[in-house]
Write an enzyme that holds these catalytic residues in place. Structure first.
Site, PDB file in Angstrom:
ATOM      1  N   ASN A 139     -30.628  46.647 -86.715  1.00 57.78           N
ATOM      2  CA  ASN A 139     -31.387  46.216 -87.905  1.00 57.78           C
ATOM      3  C   ASN A 139     -32.438  47.229 -88.329  1.00 57.78           C
ATOM      4  O   ASN A 139     -32.688  47.393 -89.521  1.00 57.78           O
ATOM      5  CB  ASN A 139     -31.989  44.810 -87.703  1.00 57.78           C
ATOM      6  CG  ASN A 139     -32.826  44.682 -86.459  1.00 57.78           C
ATOM      7  OD1 ASN A 139     -32.696  45.466 -85.525  1.00 57.78           O
ATOM      8  ND2 ASN A 139     -33.695  43.707 -86.442  1.00 57.78           N
TER       9      ASN A 139
ATOM     10  N   GLU B 296     -37.060  42.581 -75.920  1.00 57.96           N
ATOM     11  CA  GLU B 296     -37.575  42.130 -77.223  1.00 57.96           C
ATOM     12  C   GLU B 296     -36.408  41.436 -77.894  1.00 57.96           C
ATOM     13  O   GLU B 296     -35.484  42.075 -78.380  1.00 57.96           O
ATOM     14  CB  GLU B 296     -38.076  43.346 -78.014  1.00 57.96           C
ATOM     15  CG  GLU B 296     -39.058  42.991 -79.095  1.00 57.96           C
ATOM     16  CD  GLU B 296     -38.366  42.691 -80.392  1.00 57.96           C
ATOM     17  OE1 GLU B 296     -37.965  41.520 -80.584  1.00 57.96           O
ATOM     18  OE2 GLU B 296     -38.225  43.609 -81.207  1.00 57.96           O
TER      19      GLU B 296
ATOM     20  N   CYS C  93     -36.432  40.631 -86.699  1.00 59.74           N
ATOM     21  CA  CYS C  93     -36.687  39.638 -85.637  1.00 59.74           C
ATOM     22  C   CYS C  93     -37.949  38.831 -85.931  1.00 59.74           C
ATOM     23  O   CYS C  93     -38.080  37.717 -85.430  1.00 59.74           O
ATOM     24  CB  CYS C  93     -36.755  40.306 -84.271  1.00 59.74           C
ATOM     25  SG  CYS C  93     -37.891  41.675 -84.218  1.00 59.74           S
TER      26      CYS C  93
ATOM     27  N   GLU D 290     -43.832  46.365 -76.721  1.00 56.83           N
ATOM     28  CA  GLU D 290     -43.625  47.709 -77.252  1.00 56.83           C
ATOM     29  C   GLU D 290     -44.786  47.943 -78.205  1.00 56.83           C
ATOM     30  O   GLU D 290     -45.303  47.011 -78.807  1.00 56.83           O
ATOM     31  CB  GLU D 290     -42.300  47.779 -77.993  1.00 56.83           C
ATOM     32  CG  GLU D 290     -41.138  47.442 -77.080  1.00 56.83           C
ATOM     33  CD  GLU D 290     -39.823  47.937 -77.619  1.00 56.83           C
ATOM     34  OE1 GLU D 290     -39.358  47.394 -78.631  1.00 56.83           O
ATOM     35  OE2 GLU D 290     -39.271  48.886 -77.032  1.00 56.83           O
TER      36      GLU D 290
HETATM   37  P1  NAD Z   1     -25.036  40.357 -80.412  1.00 56.68           P
HETATM   38  O1  NAD Z   1     -25.661  39.369 -79.520  1.00 56.68           O
HETATM   39  O2  NAD Z   1     -23.576  40.613 -80.296  1.00 56.68           O
HETATM   40  O3  NAD Z   1     -25.726  41.805 -80.213  1.00 56.68           O
HETATM   41  C1  NAD Z   1     -27.105  42.027 -80.350  1.00 56.68           C
HETATM   42  C2  NAD Z   1     -27.370  43.497 -80.045  1.00 56.68           C
HETATM   43  O4  NAD Z   1     -27.085  43.767 -78.677  1.00 56.68           O
HETATM   44  C3  NAD Z   1     -26.482  44.472 -80.820  1.00 56.68           C
HETATM   45  O5  NAD Z   1     -27.267  45.597 -81.169  1.00 56.68           O
HETATM   46  C4  NAD Z   1     -25.384  44.844 -79.833  1.00 56.68           C
HETATM   47  O6  NAD Z   1     -24.863  46.138 -80.054  1.00 56.68           O
HETATM   48  C5  NAD Z   1     -26.093  44.785 -78.516  1.00 56.68           C
HETATM   49  N1  NAD Z   1     -25.257  44.385 -77.397  1.00 56.68           N
HETATM   50  C6  NAD Z   1     -24.323  43.404 -77.390  1.00 56.68           C
HETATM   51  N2  NAD Z   1     -23.802  43.269 -76.164  1.00 56.68           N
HETATM   52  C7  NAD Z   1     -24.427  44.190 -75.374  1.00 56.68           C
HETATM   53  C8  NAD Z   1     -24.330  44.547 -74.000  1.00 56.68           C
HETATM   54  N3  NAD Z   1     -23.519  43.901 -73.166  1.00 56.68           N
HETATM   55  N4  NAD Z   1     -25.102  45.549 -73.553  1.00 56.68           N
HETATM   56  C9  NAD Z   1     -25.954  46.191 -74.378  1.00 56.68           C
HETATM   57  N5  NAD Z   1     -26.088  45.905 -75.675  1.00 56.68           N
HETATM   58  C10 NAD Z   1     -25.343  44.912 -76.168  1.00 56.68           C
HETATM   59  O7  NAD Z   1     -25.428  39.941 -81.872  1.00 56.68           O
HETATM   60  P2  NAD Z   1     -25.199  40.630 -83.280  1.00 56.68           P
HETATM   61  O8  NAD Z   1     -24.152  39.881 -84.020  1.00 56.68           O
HETATM   62  O9  NAD Z   1     -25.083  42.117 -83.193  1.00 56.68           O
HETATM   63  O10 NAD Z   1     -26.633  40.314 -83.891  1.00 56.68           O
HETATM   64  C11 NAD Z   1     -27.001  38.992 -84.222  1.00 56.68           C
HETATM   65  C12 NAD Z   1     -28.106  38.469 -83.371  1.00 56.68           C
HETATM   66  O11 NAD Z   1     -28.743  39.464 -82.592  1.00 56.68           O
HETATM   67  C13 NAD Z   1     -29.169  37.902 -84.265  1.00 56.68           C
HETATM   68  O12 NAD Z   1     -29.013  36.519 -84.355  1.00 56.68           O
HETATM   69  C14 NAD Z   1     -30.474  38.275 -83.629  1.00 56.68           C
HETATM   70  O13 NAD Z   1     -30.980  37.196 -82.881  1.00 56.68           O
HETATM   71  C15 NAD Z   1     -30.150  39.327 -82.631  1.00 56.68           C
HETATM   72  N6  NAD Z   1     -30.764  40.613 -82.943  1.00 56.68           N
HETATM   73  C16 NAD Z   1     -32.088  40.743 -82.710  1.00 56.68           C
HETATM   74  C17 NAD Z   1     -32.701  41.922 -83.001  1.00 56.68           C
HETATM   75  C18 NAD Z   1     -34.172  42.110 -82.767  1.00 56.68           C
HETATM   76  O14 NAD Z   1     -34.772  42.927 -83.430  1.00 56.68           O
HETATM   77  N7  NAD Z   1     -34.752  41.387 -81.813  1.00 56.68           N
HETATM   78  C19 NAD Z   1     -31.955  42.972 -83.521  1.00 56.68           C
HETATM   79  C20 NAD Z   1     -30.591  42.816 -83.737  1.00 56.68           C
HETATM   80  C21 NAD Z   1     -29.995  41.618 -83.431  1.00 56.68           C
END
Ligand code: NAD
Length: 479
Positions: A156, A254, A288, A461
């Site tokens: 994001n 985070e 987030c 952070e």
């Molecule tokens: P997701 O749960 O599949 O992935 C979230 C993030 O984690 C992605 O960047 C992904 O590449 C990474 N990831 C996934 N599996 C991983 C693993 N096993 N090891 C390391 N990294 C891994 O979800 P998504 O569809 O990509 O994003 C949607 C949700 O993720 C949102 O609902 C939000 O809550 C969360 N999100 C939060 C933030 C934040 O800034 N806190 C950022 C991006 C996504």
């Protein structure tokens, strides 16, 4: 000379001092979210790549921790300078891969440069202390870099959220294996190139892309890695914490949020609306700390809904590269589906769609949406929409509003709008969140800690806390 055209198609791994692509590695597709078109490939690291990156980070740590702090600071300042010099090219890549409007992409790169400048100076203030002891004896407490770091960052804010890990880690003297998201590899490659060109040694920073679970399992299983920093979703955070537990690795998480916004009748309503609507739709809501659950005092609820809807309707939605656009597409094809399901569920349970509530025709668009009078049992009241959807409910008393704000297991950010100073103090105390913004959304700044409580994770952070999270503390006693 920096060549943006070349970079645009050129996501790379950076391992042991060399840029790598091809050589039989598998690749993944990279999409432009405004069109859904495939625009490039991202090389996926092999197990051998990861082993090489780990070995380099292990060597790099020995060298970097021993470097003079002035030298590290000068390199980080130089990196900030290169980020600013190349901001236009990096921002264009960021918009193309992630979808956000170009002005936000520029601001993201500028904010990342600020982090490097701030931590370059903070590195010089890693003071310990001297304890009072009898003459001739000494006891000192010192901070030392924790060791090689695995930095796992999301899509994001692909540049800024990686900078939030790299700047303090490098400042503290750690080496880093970074795995930014596969959705946005060219902008993060261009970012890491700034660090290398600024003089960060090739064994101190490693850049890999890959299958996320394969990469994180490989890195976290290695004794080389001493600290993990992850930004992303709650389920993935839990999974990584379990993996980190096996090696007793320190971890900063985070994770998601579901930010409540308490709007009191004593706020300046027009000014509040002018602030909250652009914030809700910034980065198409994929933030987030995005303001999401609006609890509005009964007497102004309808006026709030009208004012919000008017402003949301007027937002120009389109390709983020067009400077007239105010909200771009969602970053990947998973998001519109997830949001459509949450909106359909809320409507079925009695919510009123005041504006939006539909997808775009091409690309990964979803219209700016306001759902009013959403019942607490609607899924969207407990699941982070991570998209351009705001929900409202009216409240009668301050206590009720605070109870609603604290109802969820999340505790990242919360906001309140009121002109009553005593109330502001009470809210600052009572709301369970890592950050509380009162009449303000400026909660992500280099010198303040940023992080959650409850299911939103732990560790900070930003600020001196962000620096400390890459340090261990040692006491040396000399008789
Ligand atoms: P997701 O749960 O599949 O992935 C979230 C993030 O984690 C992605 O960047 C992904 O590449 C990474 N990831 C996934 N599996 C991983 C693993 N096993 N090891 C390391 N990294 C891994 O979800 P998504 O569809 O990509 O994003 C949607 C949700 O993720 C949102 O609902 C939000 O809550 C969360 N999100 C939060 C933030 C934040 O800034 N806190 C950022 C991006 C996504």
């Amino acid at each position: 000379m920096y060549d943006a055209k070349h970079e645009a198609d050129a996501a790379r791994l950076f391992i042991a001092g060399s840029w790598r692509v091809g050589e039989g590695r598998e690749v993944g597709p990279v999409f432009n979210p405004a069109t859904g078109d495939t625009i490039a490939d991202v090389p996926l690291a092999t197990a051998a790549d990861l082993d090489e990156a780990l070995a380099a980070a292990d060597r790099g740590f020995v060298r970097w921790r021993a470097s003079a702090v002035d030298e590290r600071a000068a390199i980080l300042h130089a990196a900030a300078g290169l980020l600013r010099e190349r901001a236009e090219a990096i921002a264009a890549l960021l918009t193309r891969e992630q979808g956000k409007v170009i002005a936000e992409a520029r601001a993201e790169v500028a904010g990342s440069a600020q982090l490097f400048d701030w931590y370059a100076e903070e590195a010089k203030r890693a003071y310990g202390r001297v304890l009072v002891r009898p003459a001739g004896q000494r006891s000192i407490v010192v901070k030392q870099p924790v060791g090689p770091v695995a930095a796992l960052s999301p899509w994001n804010f692909p540049v800024y959220l990686l900078a939030k890990k790299l700047a303090p880690a490098l400042a503290a003297g750690c080496s880093v294996v970074a795995k930014p998201p596969e959705e946005t590899p060219a902008c993060t490659t261009a970012f890491v190139r700034c660090l290398i060109d600024a003089g960060v040694p090739g064994d101190v920073i490693q850049l890999v892309f890959g299958v996320p679970d394969t990469v994180s399992r490989h890195l976290l299983a290695s004794p080389v890695i001493r600290k993990v920093s992850f930004t992303g979703s709650v389920p993935v955070g839990r999974h990584l914490m379990r993996l980190a537990a096996d090696g007793l690795k320190r971890i900063t998480l985070e994770l998601g949020g579901h930010a409540p916004v308490l709007i009191f009748a004593d706020c300046d309503l027009e000014r509040t609306l002018d602030m909250v609507v652009p914030q809700k739709f910034r980065n198409a809501g994929q933030v987030c700390v995005s303001p999401t659950r609006f609890y509005v005092e009964e007497s102004i609820h309808d006026a709030f809904v009208r004012g919000f809807a008017e402003r949301a309707r007027a937002l120009a939605v389109g390709d983020g590269a067009d400077p007239a656009t105010r909200m771009g597409p969602l970053a990947n094809r998973r998001r519109p589906d997830a949001i459509a399901a949450l909106v359909a569920d809320a409507e079925a349970k009695g919510a009123r769609t005041v504006v939006g509530g539909r997808r775009g025709e091409a690309g990964y668009f979803y219209a700016p949406t306001l759902l009013a009078d959403v019942p607490p049992e609607a899924e969207i009241m407990g699941t982070e929409p991570f998209g351009p959807v705001a929900v409202t409910r009216a409240f009668a008393t301050e206590n009720e509003a605070v109870a609603e704000a604290n109802r969820l297991p999340y505790g990242l950010a919360a906001f309140a709008f009121t002109e009553n100073g005593r109330r502001a103090n009470r809210l600052g105390d009572a709301i369970e969140a890592g950050m509380v913004g009162i009449n303000s959304f400026a909660i992500s700044v280099p010198d303040a800690p940023f992080g959650g409580v409850k299911d939103s994770g732990f560790g900070s952070e930003g600020g001196i806390e962000g620096f400390d999270s890459y340090c261990v503390t040692k006491a040396v006693h000399q008789a």
